[in-house]
Each structure stands twice: as C-alpha cells, then as structure tokens.
Design a protein around this motif. Structure first.
Motif, short mmCIF file in Angstrom:
data_model
loop_
_atom_site.label_atom_id
_atom_site.label_comp_id
_atom_site.label_asym_id
_atom_site.label_seq_id
_atom_site.Cartn_x
_atom_site.Cartn_y
_atom_site.Cartn_z
N PRO A 98 -25.39 10.70 28.05
CA PRO A 98 -24.06 11.20 28.39
C PRO A 98 -23.60 10.55 29.70
CG PRO A 98 -25.70 12.77 29.10
CD PRO A 98 -26.46 11.61 28.50
N GLY A 99 -22.42 9.99 29.70
CA GLY A 99 -21.91 9.37 30.92
C GLY A 99 -21.25 10.40 31.82
N ALA A 100 -22.03 11.30 32.36
CA ALA A 100 -21.48 12.40 33.17
C ALA A 100 -22.18 12.48 34.51
CB ALA A 100 -21.62 13.72 32.42
N THR A 101 -21.44 12.90 35.51
CA THR A 101 -22.03 13.15 36.81
C THR A 101 -22.75 14.49 36.79
OG1 THR A 101 -20.08 14.29 37.67
CG2 THR A 101 -20.15 11.88 37.92
N THR A 102 -23.49 14.76 37.84
CA THR A 102 -24.19 16.05 37.93
C THR A 102 -23.21 17.21 37.89
OG1 THR A 102 -25.98 15.04 39.22
CG2 THR A 102 -25.73 17.44 39.38
N ALA A 103 -22.12 17.10 38.63
CA ALA A 103 -21.14 18.19 38.68
C ALA A 103 -20.45 18.42 37.35
CB ALA A 103 -20.10 17.91 39.76
N ASP A 104 -20.37 17.37 36.53
CA ASP A 104 -19.71 17.49 35.23
C ASP A 104 -20.65 17.89 34.11
OD1 ASP A 104 -17.22 16.81 36.24
OD2 ASP A 104 -17.54 14.65 35.93
N THR A 105 -21.92 18.09 34.42
CA THR A 105 -22.91 18.43 33.40
C THR A 105 -23.05 19.94 33.29
OG1 THR A 105 -24.15 16.39 33.82
CG2 THR A 105 -25.33 18.18 32.71
N ASP A 106 -22.72 20.47 32.12
CA ASP A 106 -22.89 21.91 31.92
C ASP A 106 -24.25 22.18 31.28
OD1 ASP A 106 -22.58 21.28 29.21
OD2 ASP A 106 -20.52 22.00 29.12
N GLU A 107 -24.57 23.46 31.12
CA GLU A 107 -25.88 23.81 30.60
C GLU A 107 -26.08 23.35 29.17
OE1 GLU A 107 -28.85 27.72 30.33
OE2 GLU A 107 -26.69 28.00 30.58
N GLU A 108 -25.03 23.40 28.38
CA GLU A 108 -25.15 22.97 26.99
C GLU A 108 -25.52 21.48 26.91
OE1 GLU A 108 -22.47 22.77 22.86
OE2 GLU A 108 -21.61 23.60 24.70
N MET A 109 -24.83 20.66 27.71
CA MET A 109 -25.14 19.23 27.73
C MET A 109 -26.56 19.00 28.23
SD MET A 109 -23.36 16.09 29.86
CE MET A 109 -21.75 16.33 29.10
N PHE A 110 -26.93 19.69 29.30
CA PHE A 110 -28.27 19.54 29.86
C PHE A 110 -29.33 19.83 28.80
CE2 PHE A 110 -32.10 20.80 31.98
CZ PHE A 110 -32.16 20.06 33.15
N ASP A 111 -29.20 20.96 28.14
CA ASP A 111 -30.20 21.35 27.14
C ASP A 111 -30.24 20.37 25.97
OD1 ASP A 111 -30.85 23.51 28.70
OD2 ASP A 111 -29.72 24.96 27.51
N ARG A 112 -29.07 19.89 25.56
CA ARG A 112 -29.01 18.95 24.43
C ARG A 112 -29.72 17.65 24.76
NH1 ARG A 112 -29.15 17.47 19.25
NH2 ARG A 112 -27.77 15.75 18.74
N GLY A 155 -26.08 8.70 36.19
CA GLY A 155 -27.24 8.70 35.32
C GLY A 155 -28.27 9.76 35.63
N SER A 156 -27.91 10.79 36.40
CA SER A 156 -28.93 11.73 36.86
C SER A 156 -29.63 12.44 35.71
CB SER A 156 -28.31 12.77 37.80
OG SER A 156 -27.26 13.49 37.16
N LEU A 157 -28.89 12.95 34.75
CA LEU A 157 -29.49 13.70 33.66
C LEU A 157 -30.34 12.80 32.77
CD1 LEU A 157 -29.85 16.30 32.06
CD2 LEU A 157 -27.67 15.83 30.91
N TYR A 158 -29.76 11.71 32.31
CA TYR A 158 -30.47 10.79 31.43
C TYR A 158 -31.70 10.22 32.12
CZ TYR A 158 -31.34 6.61 28.55
OH TYR A 158 -31.92 5.64 27.77
N SER A 159 -31.54 9.77 33.36
CA SER A 159 -32.67 9.14 34.05
C SER A 159 -33.80 10.13 34.26
CB SER A 159 -32.22 8.56 35.40
OG SER A 159 -31.78 9.58 36.28
N SER A 160 -33.49 11.39 34.47
CA SER A 160 -34.56 12.38 34.64
C SER A 160 -35.34 12.57 33.34
CB SER A 160 -34.00 13.71 35.13
OG SER A 160 -33.21 14.35 34.13
N THR A 161 -34.67 12.46 32.19
CA THR A 161 -35.39 12.58 30.92
C THR A 161 -36.30 11.38 30.70
OG1 THR A 161 -33.67 11.53 29.53
CG2 THR A 161 -33.51 13.91 29.89
N LYS A 162 -35.84 10.21 31.10
CA LYS A 162 -36.66 9.02 30.93
C LYS A 162 -37.83 9.03 31.92
CE LYS A 162 -34.63 7.27 27.43
NZ LYS A 162 -35.34 7.21 26.13
N GLY A 163 -37.61 9.59 33.09
CA GLY A 163 -38.71 9.77 34.02
C GLY A 163 -39.77 10.68 33.43
N ALA A 164 -39.31 11.74 32.76
CA ALA A 164 -40.25 12.66 32.10
C ALA A 164 -41.04 11.95 31.02
CB ALA A 164 -39.49 13.84 31.51
#
Length: 254
Positions: A98-112, A155-164
């Motif tokens: 998802p091309g979203a910033t941290t502030a634009d990321t809601d819980e639904e997107m995070f969980d998905r 890339g905060s959300l995506y990059s954290s998943t790839k780090g995991a």
C-alpha cells in the motif's frame, strides 16, 4: 532447459505476474514441476500455458492467501496433490504494497498487509516445511525487500512486514536447517517492466546506484534458481541482496 532443478517440485505464490511469474518460469526451464499460485485464474492459465509451450511442467492452483491458517493449509494440500505428493521448493513471494504514509494507515489496512505479507507465508511454511524436514531435504525462499533496511517516506508498513519475513528466514533456518531444509531470502531492488517508452516512477529510486537502473524480474529469478538448487547446499539463513547495489553502495554522479 539446463536441468538444475530436474526432478524437483515447487510451489510459487504470487506467481501470476512480475517476480513470481519469472521465478515459476525459471524453475520450469530448469526442469522443476511448478505449481503457479495466485488469485487470478486467467493470469494463472496464461503463465501455465507459457511454461508448457516451452516444454515445461506446470499447474495452476488458485489461492487467496488472506493470512488465515485455513487458506495456507488448503493451498499446501492442493499443491502437494498437484505435484504428486510432495513439495521440494517453496517460494513465499505473494505480497501487497500500500502506498500510504503512517498517518494514512488505518487498522484495517495494517491488519490486511500483515495478514498477506507475514501471516500467510508463516502458516504456509508451517504447512509445508515439516514434510520437507521428514523427507530430509527441501528449500524455502522468502521474498524480502531493500526497503526493509533503507527507509523511504511511504514504506513504513510494507517495509516492516518484509523485515519480519527476513527475521523469520533466519529463525526458520535454525529451526528446519538441521533436518535438511534450507531457508533463505532474496531482497530485490526496484523491479518493474515498464511499457516501451514509459518512464516508471521507480526509476528515480535507482539513481545513484552502481546498476543505475531498475531490475528485471528474470534477474531475481536467477537468484531463486541458485538458492533452490544444489549449488547452494551450504547456504542457510541468508538474505541475498539482488538490488543493483541500492543498499550497499552509493555512486557519486559526475
């Protein structure tokens, strides 16, 4: 067809486009029987037909890897059946960005995103690797990302998943390696195939790198063939950077 993977079976997730498709095609070219997995039956059939046209062996298994253990287990079971009773190579490639910033990321997107990028490969590996371990051989290849180690603004959300996923690579290498299952990861750079004459926005991200260009999916596939084959028999728990030097070197423009 060189036969480096002759007699092997492989499951590649997210194999209906870009990197996943290139890996599936490269495996088949090297003699493996490949299960192409993805959500689109139409695109899956296209990949399978292309592989078979070159004399390779491939089947399509539809899967919507939503992060549930049930979806991962179902794919593992169907793929095992299609491949004649065993999976020798697993490539955890499917993911969403998802091309979203941290502030634009809601819980639904995070969980998905975490469901698709982390939970799905976790439970798929859990469903596949024990049988590899029982057989005493196998290879698991995870797809990481260069932005797991070099931050970009959106890339905060995506990059954290790839780090995991890169962390899981090392943990799984320790867990399954003693039983003969090699677990490694590939960290691609920016890989896209722009249309002729198109300037892709990702090109700017490769400025200042030794390669000076975006990567091609086949270049990632070559690395996957290496990690899947006997040439990498002594390779466990690594993250192989195939990123044009993005995370390792800076070139000063003149």
């Amino acid at each position: 067809m060189n036969g480096r993977l002759a007699g092997r079976t492989a499951l590649v997730t997210g194999a209906t486009s870009n990197i996943g498709r290139a890996i599936a095609e490269a495996f088949a070219d090297e003699g493996a029987h490949v299960v192409v997995s993805g959500r689109s039956r139409e695109r899956g059939a296209e990949v399978v037909d292309a592989i078979r046209a070159r004399g390779g062996r491939a089947d399509f298994v539809a899967a919507d890897l939503d992060g549930s253990p049930q979806a991962s287990r179902a794919l593992a079971a169907e793929a095992t059946s299609a491949l004649g009773g065993r999976i020798d190579i697993l490539v955890n490639n499917a993911g969403i960005y998802p091309g979203a910033t941290t502030a634009d990321t809601d819980e639904e997107m995070f969980d998905r995103v975490y469901a698709v990028n982390v939970k799905a490969p976790f439970f798929l590996t859990a469903a596949v690797a024990p049988a590899m371990a029982e057989a005493g051989r196998g290879a698991v290849i995870n797809l990481g990302s260069w932005i797991a180690r070099l931050g970009i603004p959106q890339g905060s959300l995506y990059s954290s998943t790839k780090g995991a996923l890169e962390t899981l690579t090392r943990a799984w290498a320790a867990e399954f390696g003693p039983s003969g299952v090699r677990v490694n990861a590939i960290s691609p750079g920016v890989v896209q195939e722009p249309a002729p004459g198109e300037v892709h926005p990702g090109e700017v991200m490769m400025n200042g790198t030794p390669a000076g260009r975006m990567g091609h999916a086949r270049e990632i596939a070559h690395a996957a063939v290496y990690l899947a084959g006997d040439e990498a028999a002594f390779v466990h728990g690594i993250v192989l950077d195939v990123d044009g030097g993005r995370t390792t070197a800076a070139v000063i423009a003149r």
